[in-house]
Design a protein around this motif. Sequence first.
Motif, PDB file in Angstrom:
ATOM      1  N   ILE A 179     -10.564  -2.760  -2.766  1.00  0.00           N
ATOM      2  CA  ILE A 179      -9.765  -3.769  -2.563  1.00  0.00           C
ATOM      3  C   ILE A 179      -8.155  -3.068  -2.617  1.00  0.00           C
ATOM      4  O   ILE A 179      -7.297  -3.406  -1.749  1.00  0.00           O
ATOM      5  N   VAL A 180      -7.885  -2.333  -3.720  1.00  0.00           N
ATOM      6  CA  VAL A 180      -6.835  -1.418  -3.675  1.00  0.00           C
ATOM      7  C   VAL A 180      -6.543  -0.560  -2.216  1.00  0.00           C
ATOM      8  O   VAL A 180      -5.358  -0.548  -1.737  1.00  0.00           O
ATOM      9  N   ALA A 181      -7.696  -0.125  -1.742  1.00  0.00           N
ATOM     10  CA  ALA A 181      -7.454   0.740  -0.574  1.00  0.00           C
ATOM     11  C   ALA A 181      -7.206  -0.148   0.751  1.00  0.00           C
ATOM     12  O   ALA A 181      -6.247   0.322   1.481  1.00  0.00           O
ATOM     13  N   VAL A 182      -7.791  -1.196   0.750  1.00  0.00           N
ATOM     14  CA  VAL A 182      -7.471  -2.294   1.706  1.00  0.00           C
ATOM     15  C   VAL A 182      -5.882  -2.721   1.613  1.00  0.00           C
ATOM     16  O   VAL A 182      -5.314  -2.783   2.644  1.00  0.00           O
ATOM     17  N   ARG A 183      -5.745  -2.952   0.548  1.00  0.00           N
ATOM     18  CA  ARG A 183      -4.441  -3.399   0.006  1.00  0.00           C
ATOM     19  C   ARG A 183      -3.295  -2.386   0.748  1.00  0.00           C
ATOM     20  O   ARG A 183      -2.272  -2.717   1.084  1.00  0.00           O
ATOM     21  N   GLU A 184      -3.475  -1.180   0.680  1.00  0.00           N
ATOM     22  CA  GLU A 184      -2.588  -0.069   0.862  1.00  0.00           C
ATOM     23  C   GLU A 184      -2.627  -0.213   2.629  1.00  0.00           C
ATOM     24  O   GLU A 184      -1.593  -0.065   3.239  1.00  0.00           O
ATOM     25  N   ALA A 185      -3.645  -0.460   3.299  1.00  0.00           N
ATOM     26  CA  ALA A 185      -4.095  -0.412   4.464  1.00  0.00           C
ATOM     27  C   ALA A 185      -3.311  -1.456   5.229  1.00  0.00           C
ATOM     28  O   ALA A 185      -2.983  -1.214   6.459  1.00  0.00           O
ATOM     29  N   MET A 215      -5.882  -8.342  -9.742  1.00  0.00           N
ATOM     30  CA  MET A 215      -5.435  -6.957 -10.400  1.00  0.00           C
ATOM     31  C   MET A 215      -5.337  -6.111  -9.383  1.00  0.00           C
ATOM     32  O   MET A 215      -4.737  -5.029  -9.620  1.00  0.00           O
ATOM     33  N   ALA A 216      -6.286  -6.004  -8.442  1.00  0.00           N
ATOM     34  CA  ALA A 216      -6.263  -4.994  -7.578  1.00  0.00           C
ATOM     35  C   ALA A 216      -4.976  -5.015  -6.512  1.00  0.00           C
ATOM     36  O   ALA A 216      -4.904  -4.570  -5.282  1.00  0.00           O
ATOM     37  N   GLY A 217      -4.187  -6.537  -6.586  1.00  0.00           N
ATOM     38  CA  GLY A 217      -2.986  -6.619  -5.632  1.00  0.00           C
ATOM     39  C   GLY A 217      -3.404  -7.518  -4.627  1.00  0.00           C
ATOM     40  O   GLY A 217      -2.489  -7.700  -3.500  1.00  0.00           O
ATOM     41  N   GLY A 218      -4.449  -8.431  -4.530  1.00  0.00           N
ATOM     42  CA  GLY A 218      -4.827  -9.149  -3.533  1.00  0.00           C
ATOM     43  C   GLY A 218      -3.590 -10.469  -3.647  1.00  0.00           C
ATOM     44  O   GLY A 218      -3.088 -10.910  -4.639  1.00  0.00           O
ATOM     45  N   HIS A 219      -3.028 -10.754  -2.176  1.00  0.00           N
ATOM     46  CA  HIS A 219      -2.182 -11.941  -2.604  1.00  0.00           C
ATOM     47  C   HIS A 219      -2.693 -13.251  -2.481  1.00  0.00           C
ATOM     48  O   HIS A 219      -2.099 -14.196  -2.795  1.00  0.00           O
TER      49      HIS A 219
END
Lengths: 322, 285
Positions: A179-185, A215-219
């Motif tokens: 999820i973190v990686a996708v959030r960056e992408a 926690m992983a940063g999803g909106h």
Amino acid sequence: MTVTSSTASFLADATSSDAALRRFLHGLPGVDQVGAEQRAAGLGTRSIKTSAKEFAIDLAIRMVDLTTLEGADTPGKVRALSTKAMHPDPADPTCPSTAAVCVYPDMVPFAKETLSHAGGTSGVHIAAVATAFPSGRAALDIKLADVQDAVEAGADEIDMVIDRGAFLSGRYLEVYEEIVAVREAVGDAHLKVIFETGELQTYDNVRRASWLAMMAGGHFIKTSTGKIQPAATLPVTLVMLEAVRDFREVTGQMVGVKPAGGIRSSKDAIKYLVMVNEVAGPDWLDPDWFRFGASTLLNDLLMQRTKMQTGRYSGPDYFTLD
Amino acid sequence: MTRIDVRKTYKLYIGGAFPRSESGRSYAVNDARGRFWANASHASRKDARDAVKAARAAFGGWSSRTAYNRGQVVYRIAEVLEDRREQFEAELRTAEGLTAAKARTYVEAAIDRLVWYAGWADKIAQVTGGANQVAGPYFNHSAPEPSGVIAVVAPSGPLLGLVSVIAPAIVTGNTTVVIASEPHPLTSITLAEVMATSDVPGGVVNILTGPQAEIAPWLASHMDVNGIDLTGVTDDELARNLEIEAAENLKRVRRPGVEDLLAPPALDRMTTFLETKTVWHPMGI
């Protein structure tokens, strides 16, 4: 949950290792299944009439992510859908537009073409499903390329699916890092994280997945892809609304919720809105923080809206099919 | 020891099921001597809406059946009714205070009426449609098609009146939402039990009981209803208002005068709710 000054470091600790993350997620209080179902059923019995109903219907229309996710989607269908998103009821200019259209990444250019044709003033967002939707069974670099593709095509919201296989076998950190990686992408685009709650088996898992994604940063946290039954249900959404409420108490950050699939009638939609108001609070009664992933729901909302304005029951003949 | 009465709850008939009114209301129905007989459901506008939804859902399947098959289904209602004639004769005597002979006449007339309309199912197209002569190298055919969902306000006669308005509407492929006779609603629900146990698909006939002045305007103004039969409306002002409401989406409206239901019927009960489709087809190659 109570607010602590060391919240940030406590959340950072929780994601420092697979063991720490498991300890944190399994340390979350369990969901009382009977209690959650009864509370959801109880909230569903509220009677919403007249001006409150008018308000709820217009709000629900503004919250719809008008969705088409079929193998048979064509540019023409996506153009028609985008036009409908801007002007759900062409006969009535006071009818609000929907929040977004939701399509596969390769259909994003056609949605963008139609929506920005209106001078970019339509305000309708373009959501694209990515990361090997709906199964999520692909290598990470392929998922990231999928996301990249959608963002470059002009999507400003990305709906990703979590790796349910990893989640169910307890590899939480793997899911978290993905999820973190996708959030960056996704860059500036908004990220919605789909759990596919129909495959998570228990409410405890839904609560864990919610915390993990937040926690992983999803909106946004989203219930389902719409491809698996059961899709969105009231109790599952209740558990997720409790999670976003608690997360804001702990971190001060607001996360949106999107139930998707199986919400077909205005009555159902209003039940969800009542629950949002009672569980998460009125702050979430806004298209920025609560969405409906739906396609047939919109026509029912429009029929109810017309009924309230004209005093006569409307019929499906008076609204477009897609 | 005396046996406890097994009292019957009369409910509505919507989509092949027997739900209570959404409103939870009921009203008392008296027999011919003015004594309490049973409670009937008092349907609300939302029941009417649900019934229209059920009728619309059933329309596709019902209208695409072959006319021959629809005829068989209507005939099957007659068969089941024939088996239960004593029950209906007893109900008519209680409801209207008829003599045994008179009750038998009405039940037999109702059964015969069903058989009569069942026979018309695969013949009406030959009478109202056919090949048209045109000045050009074309075949030109006209064929009758059902209109869709028909709202029916049934006349007060408990059985024959009801059968006389339902059978012609459904035999041609329409689906119906029926407001049963207000003073005699119970027999309509007994007839619904006959429908439910014959081969009529759920939703083809939906029966609401309650005051017609309350329910009929919602059906007359409903945009998803394609026709309305005002046979049972005796109040002229109500009938006129219903006609005005029905004009909004150009419903087909039938507003007959006083009719003798025992007399052989004309075809207009069927033809009013049919539309004619005409196709041109090139001749030769």
